[in-house]
Design an enzyme around this catalytic site. Sequence first.
Site, PDB file in Angstrom:
ATOM      1  N   SER A 127       0.862  -1.176   0.000  1.00 11.89           N
ATOM      2  CA  SER A 127       0.000   0.000   0.000  1.00 11.89           C
ATOM      3  C   SER A 127       0.894   1.219   0.000  1.00 11.89           C
ATOM      4  O   SER A 127       2.088   1.130   0.293  1.00 11.89           O
ATOM      5  CB  SER A 127      -0.918   0.013   1.226  1.00 11.89           C
ATOM      6  OG  SER A 127      -0.146   0.178   2.415  1.00 11.89           O
ATOM      7  N   GLY A 277      22.776 -34.669 -16.655  1.00 11.10           N
ATOM      8  CA  GLY A 277      22.679 -34.541 -18.098  1.00 11.10           C
ATOM      9  C   GLY A 277      21.264 -34.727 -18.596  1.00 11.10           C
ATOM     10  O   GLY A 277      20.769 -33.965 -19.434  1.00 11.10           O
ATOM     11  N   ASP A 459      23.692  13.190 -30.158  1.00 12.67           N
ATOM     12  CA  ASP A 459      23.207  14.172 -31.146  1.00 12.67           C
ATOM     13  C   ASP A 459      22.758  15.462 -30.456  1.00 12.67           C
ATOM     14  O   ASP A 459      21.695  16.001 -30.764  1.00 12.67           O
ATOM     15  CB  ASP A 459      22.067  13.564 -31.958  1.00 12.67           C
ATOM     16  CG  ASP A 459      21.839  14.299 -33.287  1.00 12.67           C
ATOM     17  OD1 ASP A 459      22.758  15.028 -33.710  1.00 12.67           O
ATOM     18  OD2 ASP A 459      20.763  14.136 -33.877  1.00 12.67           O
TER      19      ASP A 459
END
Length: 627
Positions: A127, A277, A459
């Site tokens: 909560s 295995g 950029d």
Amino acid sequence: MEPQIRHGCSLLLFIFFIFPFPPSSAQSPDADGYSCTANQTTAPCQAYVFYRATAPDFLDLATIADLFWVSRHEISRPSNISDSNATFPLVSGQPLFIPITCSCNSVNASVSISYANLSYKINSGDSFWLVSTSKFQNLTTFQSVEVVNPTLVPTNLSIGVDVVFPIFCKCPNSTQFKNRVNFMVSYVIHPQDTLFSIASRFGVPTSEITAANRPNPKAFDTIFIPVSRLPNLTQPIVLPPPPEQPPAPAIEGKNRAVTGLAIGMGIAGFLLILMVGLWVCGVGKRRRSEREMKEGIERQKLQEVGIWKGKGKEMEMDLMADVSDCLDKYRVFKIEELNEATNGFHERSLIQGSVYKGSINGVEFAIKKMKWNAYEQLKILQKVNHGNLVKLEGFCVDPDDTTCYLIYEYVENGSLHSWLHGSQKRKLNWRRRLRIAIDVANGLLYVHEHTRPRVVHKDIKSSNILLDASMRAKIANFGLAKSGCNAITMHIVGTQGYIAPEYIADGVVSTKMDIFAFGVVLLELVSGKEAIDEEGRVLWMRASGFSEGKEKEKLDRLKNWIDEALFEQSCPMESVMDVMNVAVSCLQKDPTKRPSMVEVVYALSKSDDAVFDFSDDTLSAPILTAR
């Protein structure tokens, strides 16, 4: 009666001694949080919280680091925990310093709260109150969580929903900054604390604590401790693990038993390997089956949100799988909504390039149309959330033509490039240009220092810096962004005039290339000139010799650089010179000699203080005058 009176007076004196906070001018918080104004501090800023390791869930650095969205080492270093001990369990109550990014955030039209916004995914039984008091140790309140998350119903929280928990914090104001206050530490008062004990723990005068906080704080209130540097925390001694016991000596006369035991263990080991295995093969088959089932569920989920339209198209299936991780994090728009908002992507709705303006349910958005190459951009945008970054609101995929649309908040005043190099350049006074520079620097500081792995924008340029209604700057377009530093690429992309030399020469991707491009933006702000002129000459090459010579020579050189629009205003030459020096340091050809964004923000903030203190009535500083 008299003993009772004496007892009452003693109790009052005791309380006053514990927290003798006098009335102050500090803003008083309520349960919703600590109110602030954007120009009151140097926000956003680096801050810390004082946190205690608690049993049973928060007794290791990794879990606490995940809660606060930082790395383990970002906690261990300021907390005086050695790297060798960083993986050891913590002791209950062990003190820690955790870094956070603090800023002044607007929660509605009239209220702004100072906090660090941490995202938390709701678990079963959670909560707002429980997470605030237990996991975040009263560093926020459930009332503030409700204010910051107005669309969530506290009594009906879905498991897995992301909730922003506002961790209370403050940034130093200009006065504190001048008094060498570098950080504010958020500290929750415990019942056994006194003002003297808190001041002693942090090594600061009690008067500085009282001046930075509201009067009469109570137990479990958050207060803010102004510090120039973090104190060394005394950590408990971590004992090394007990040494292995030496094997018991062989008992004479039992060689046969030992031999038999060895043969038995060998056979058991062979059988164990065989079983492992077989188990691995079974697990592999089961995982393949589960993966196929998961892909089917994801396709079904995509159908439910209305963006799965085609069948049998391999490109379309890859496209949907790419965005499936983002469905719970962003709003998924329908292509019909975007068509209606932009009038069928009519040119009248075009802002620039492939970005359109559209209104959906009365809210304006910037809609970027692109062919599908946005998955990396979406992954990066999931990691960033800062006031100086343009916010991604959602996305849309149109499978009919494999087109993706990214839907961003609409930033009203367009790009910095249009303001500097268009007809509105004269409206940008020096203080506004400096605030834009600080906003961009803070955005880059967040991207470089508070994302893991670090993000490089790649950029940075004036056309990717947008200005909102208050003329505050936001960094846009993460289309070329890279998650991770010091990578090498052969695919050189970017904008001519902003690209760092080491990136062109060797393809080195690092945060230093963003710092170089930011230096070019600073040159644009000072000179009003474009990064590359019509003859193809780059602006930063002309600034290479700026710092050479005597002060008078540099001053004359600066006057030749200044934007003519600034000569119509009064602004302190000292501030302009400081910014120019920051730009030149960012443009060092050797990337190791460029400053970090922390240093850049600090230098620009000092220059901003100089402008703030300057007035036309006080002519102690040199003034820019017409040539």
